[in-house]
Motif scaffolding. Structure first.
Motif, PDB file in Angstrom:
ATOM      1  N   LEU A 576       0.827  -1.208   0.000  1.00 28.16           N
ATOM      2  CA  LEU A 576       0.000   0.000   0.000  1.00 28.16           C
ATOM      3  C   LEU A 576       0.861   1.257   0.000  1.00 28.16           C
ATOM      4  N   VAL A 604      -9.670   3.335  -2.235  1.00 26.42           N
ATOM      5  CA  VAL A 604      -8.426   2.615  -2.490  1.00 26.42           C
ATOM      6  C   VAL A 604      -8.440   2.171  -3.946  1.00 26.42           C
ATOM      7  N   VAL A 622     -14.745  -1.949   0.640  1.00 19.29           N
ATOM      8  CA  VAL A 622     -13.806  -3.019   0.969  1.00 19.29           C
ATOM      9  C   VAL A 622     -13.152  -2.719   2.312  1.00 19.29           C
ATOM     10  N   VAL A 624      -9.586  -2.722   4.222  1.00 14.74           N
ATOM     11  CA  VAL A 624      -8.140  -2.691   4.015  1.00 14.74           C
ATOM     12  C   VAL A 624      -7.519  -2.846   5.393  1.00 14.74           C
ATOM     13  N   TRP A 630      -7.422  -1.660  10.603  1.00 16.08           N
ATOM     14  CA  TRP A 630      -8.164  -1.738   9.357  1.00 16.08           C
ATOM     15  C   TRP A 630      -9.011  -0.485   9.189  1.00 16.08           C
ATOM     16  N   ALA A 635     -13.710   0.905  -3.225  1.00 15.39           N
ATOM     17  CA  ALA A 635     -12.758   0.350  -4.193  1.00 15.39           C
ATOM     18  C   ALA A 635     -12.882   1.063  -5.538  1.00 15.39           C
ATOM     19  N   VAL A 646      -1.627  -1.406  -4.016  1.00 10.65           N
ATOM     20  CA  VAL A 646      -2.848  -0.616  -3.905  1.00 10.65           C
ATOM     21  C   VAL A 646      -2.457   0.780  -3.434  1.00 10.65           C
ATOM     22  N   SER A 648      -3.996   4.581  -1.706  1.00 11.15           N
ATOM     23  CA  SER A 648      -5.075   5.346  -1.080  1.00 11.15           C
ATOM     24  C   SER A 648      -4.486   6.662  -0.592  1.00 11.15           C
ATOM     25  N   VAL A 686      -6.806  -6.839   1.322  1.00 17.80           N
ATOM     26  CA  VAL A 686      -8.014  -6.127   0.900  1.00 17.80           C
ATOM     27  C   VAL A 686      -9.084  -7.168   0.564  1.00 17.80           C
TER      28      VAL A 686
END
Length: 695
Positions: A576, A604, A622, A624, A630, A635, A646, A648, A686
């Motif tokens: 990430l 994300v 979703v 993450v 978390w 998504a 991924v 974000s 994810v």
């Protein structure tokens, strides 16, 4: 009634440090726009700051001191006076100092403003006099700053406008469309004139979309990629042997290190094809001059310092330091050595208190720092509950009933929610300050355009009140902002005689002044202010610290803090990255409805292949998460990010995302140099919310 024009400068954490004009009528700011006479701003402002009056006159601006009357985080407050608030702080602090000592008090501030008075001085003088704990301010660029200064001796950067002389520009781990927008007109002009632009980033950013080449390595592997480019430069004879012999230390040893990074090995490490590694090296090796432009996101991993050293070696390999259109574009912060004794007054203060790394705030509040334990936290110019790594631990620490927390802010931020006292702060239009830039070399004066709203006070004004409350009678703790600016400029001119040209009077008259730098092109005189006067490819000082004296790469990446992978989808972890949002400056401005609407709800990005493998559909919610925490995000399935990654954006307030944001997953482990944060060294899993029951 005729409008008054008041000149100021953007205080937010951006290298452009733009000049702006505020038009005032009947004491109210009625217009706000870019300064046409500012050589960098050129009359326009970014998407973040253009609606700044909405920020200043936001209906949720804090205007009076508030005292918590319910449980921490419960949202119950009582309005009190400033006298009551300062008196309460003094009473609590005197009790803490008597029992634990002043080191039990921790000031926490960062780049809510980059002003010399409202950040530098407000973060120094009073706290040093108090003997409070010192804050290691390492959340942003610590490793890169340390690496560049060790290797080159100083942080200097070419002028934005000089990019038109470059034949190739490599923008490495940097997205200037969003984070240095006033560089972009110069880059676009250069590109129209034939300059090739390469962007290296795991994500196809707004900047990458306009590039001639986009290379997407796996996060944390950029150092290996740089060493692979160096290998090819030497293999093909595109390096400058004579320059290396004349201007570097450790060239022969570094040449041997480069032999270990053939393109095949580099491709296996980075996830970039051999052909891409070869083409990158060819473009940089054969197109002269070449500029490599980096920023701070690049090094927010466990190998961040060594990554930057490996990249800094490339202009040395090709002999392009000191060349118009070549070299390294990073930071102008070392262009002038401002007198930090004036800022901090260390000579008149007790010995500095113990140091607490800001990246470890959650751990520190929960007992990692115990001699003495942190008993009071004073937060200003920062929102650690939203922006710090491992934010869940920060929130847990803020909930301690025995922790006396004061937050000085414009708004009720995620951090302010857990305070005992909240104090209203001024905006940039309501305070005086002096600003340097870190993307260019123009300094500017910020005049107050309007009176403070309600009972808001500036950072420095609060420090003056606290100093008086604690019985400190030194005049430098009660100085007016103009007095501080004048003292700083006068003192700096002693060691930097060229600064004698810049006085407070001239600054207030001309609004903005370009620093008189010689040579104008960094290192054009062939001198590097290191201990040897050369580029330090090999650094004995790093060896003494237990670090590799040569630029290198070690596979030391995050495991998500998951002890039992069987509890997760084994082998399904993704790397990430949390880059900058386009419409926020970290968490600043992220509560502004119009900007949140443009940025979109917290999301994300995931590539199609990774989404299909996890049964994730575009647009669904979703989870993450990893062993640290978390959050829930929307998504976005697209080709924006490479496989295995991924992305974000950082900056969203947790309260705008069901009480959590992406920093509940990020690690508070420290990098290799400078106590650096490691935000982009983050393994996550994810999965769809619809399948998350029981997780």
């Amino acid at each position: 009634m005729e409008r008054e024009k008041v000149y100021g400068v953007c205080p937010h954490d951006c290298p452009d440090t733009c000049g702006f004009v505020t038009e005032v009528e009947d004491g109210r700011a009625v217009a706000f726009y870019g300064d046409k006479e500012h050589p960098i701003t050129d009359g326009w402002l970014c998407a973040k700051v253009r609606p700044y009056l909405d920020h200043v006159y936001h209906p949720e601006r804090l205007q009076y001191p508030l005292k918590r009357v319910g449980v921490k985080g419960g949202g119950e407050w009582e309005r009190i006076s400033w006298a009551e608030a300062i008196g309460m702080i003094g009473e609590r602090w005197r009790g803490i100092i008597e029992q634990y000592g002043a080191a039990a008090i921790l000031p926490f501030s960062y780049s809510g403003t980059l002003g010399v008075v409202q950040m530098w001085v407000a973060s120094g003088r009073f706290w040093n006099r108090l003997g409070a704990s010192q804050l290691e301010r390492a959340i942003c660029g610590a490793a890169a700053e340390y690496a560049v200064e060790r290797m080159l001796g100083v942080r200097r950067t070419p002028d934005y406008q000089d990019v038109v002389h470059s034949e190739v520009v490599i923008i490495w781990g940097h997205n200037p469309v969003s984070t240095a927008p006033h560089f972009m007109p110069y880059l676009k002009k250069a590109q129209k004139g034939g300059t090739k632009v390469v962007v290296i980033d795991p994500r196809r950013t707004r900047t990458a979309k306009g590039a001639d080449m986009h290379i997407a390595p796996l996060p944390g592997t950029d150092g290996a990629l740089a060493l692979g480019v160096g290998h090819i430069l030497v293999r093909e004879g595109w390096h400058d042997e004579s320059w290396l012999e004349a201007h570097t230390v450790g060239w022969e040893a570094f040449k041997e290190r480069l032999e270990q990074y053939p393109p095949e090995r580099v491709a296996a490490i980075t996830g970039v094809s051999v052909a891409e590694v070869e083409m990158l090296a060819e473009w940089y090796g054969k197109r002269r001059p070449g500029l490599i432009k980096i920023a701070d996101g690049l090094q927010r991993n466990r190998q961040g310092g060594q990554t930057v050293r490996a990249i800094c070696a490339l202009p040395a390999l090709t002999g392009q330091y000191g060349v118009l259109g070549g070299g390294l574009g990073y930071s102008a912060s070392g262009s002038v050595a401002f007198d930090f004794e004036v800022i901090n007054k260390w000579a008149a203060c007790p010995p500095p208190g113990r140091v607490v790394n800001m990246n470890r705030l959650g751990a520190a509040l929960l007992g990692e720092v115990s001699e003495p334990p942190i008993q009071s936290l004073f937060v200003f110019g920062a929102n650690p509950a939203a922006v710090n790594p491992r934010a869940g631990r920060v929130v847990e620490g803020l909930k301690r009933e025995d922790l006396f927390t004061v937050v000085h802010e414009l708004f009720m931020t995620d951090t302010a929610d857990y305070a005992d006292l909240v104090l209203p702060a001024t905006s940039q239009l309501e305070q005086v300050d002096f600003h340097r830039a870190y993307g260019h070399t123009v300094v500017a004066y910020n005049a107050a355009a309007i009176e403070p709203l309600g009972e808001a006070k500036s950072n420095w004004e609060v420090m003056r009140l606290l100093a008086a409350e604690m019985g400190f009678d030194e005049p430098w703790l009660q100085a007016e902002p103009d007095e501080i600016i004048d003292e700083l400029l006068t003192a700096t001119a002693v060691s930097e005689p060229r600064m004698g040209e810049i006085t407070l009077e001239r600054l207030k008259r001309e609004k903005r002044i370009a620093l008189p730098l010689v040579p104008r092109v960094p290192f054009a005189d062939g001198h590097f202010p290191t201990e040897t006067g050369r580029v330090m490819l090999y650094d004995e000082g790093l060896a003494a610290e237990g670090l590799d004296p040569l630029p290198g790469w070690v596979d030391e990446r995050d495991d998500g803090d998951v002890d039992e992978l069987a509890a997760w989808q084994e082998g399904m972890g993704l790397r990430l990255v949390t880059g900058a949002a386009h419409h926020f400056v970290t968490s600043s401005l992220a509560n502004q409805a119009s900007l949140r609407a443009r940025e979109g709800e917290p999301f994300v990005e995931i590539c199609v292949a990774d989404a299909v493998a996890r049964d994730i559909e575009d647009g669904e919610m979703v989870m993450v998460g990893n062993g640290r925490g978390w959050c829930k995000l929307r998504a976005r399935v697209s080709d924006t990010v490479r496989a295995g990654v991924v992305a974000s954006p950082k900056g969203y307030w947790a309260k705008h995302g069901a009480g959590r944001n992406i920093n509940w997953t990020t690690s508070d482990a420290l990098g290799d140099m400078g106590g650096q944060s490691t935000f982009h060294d983050n393994l996550v899993w994810v999965w769809p919310v619809r399948s998350a029951e029981g997780v």
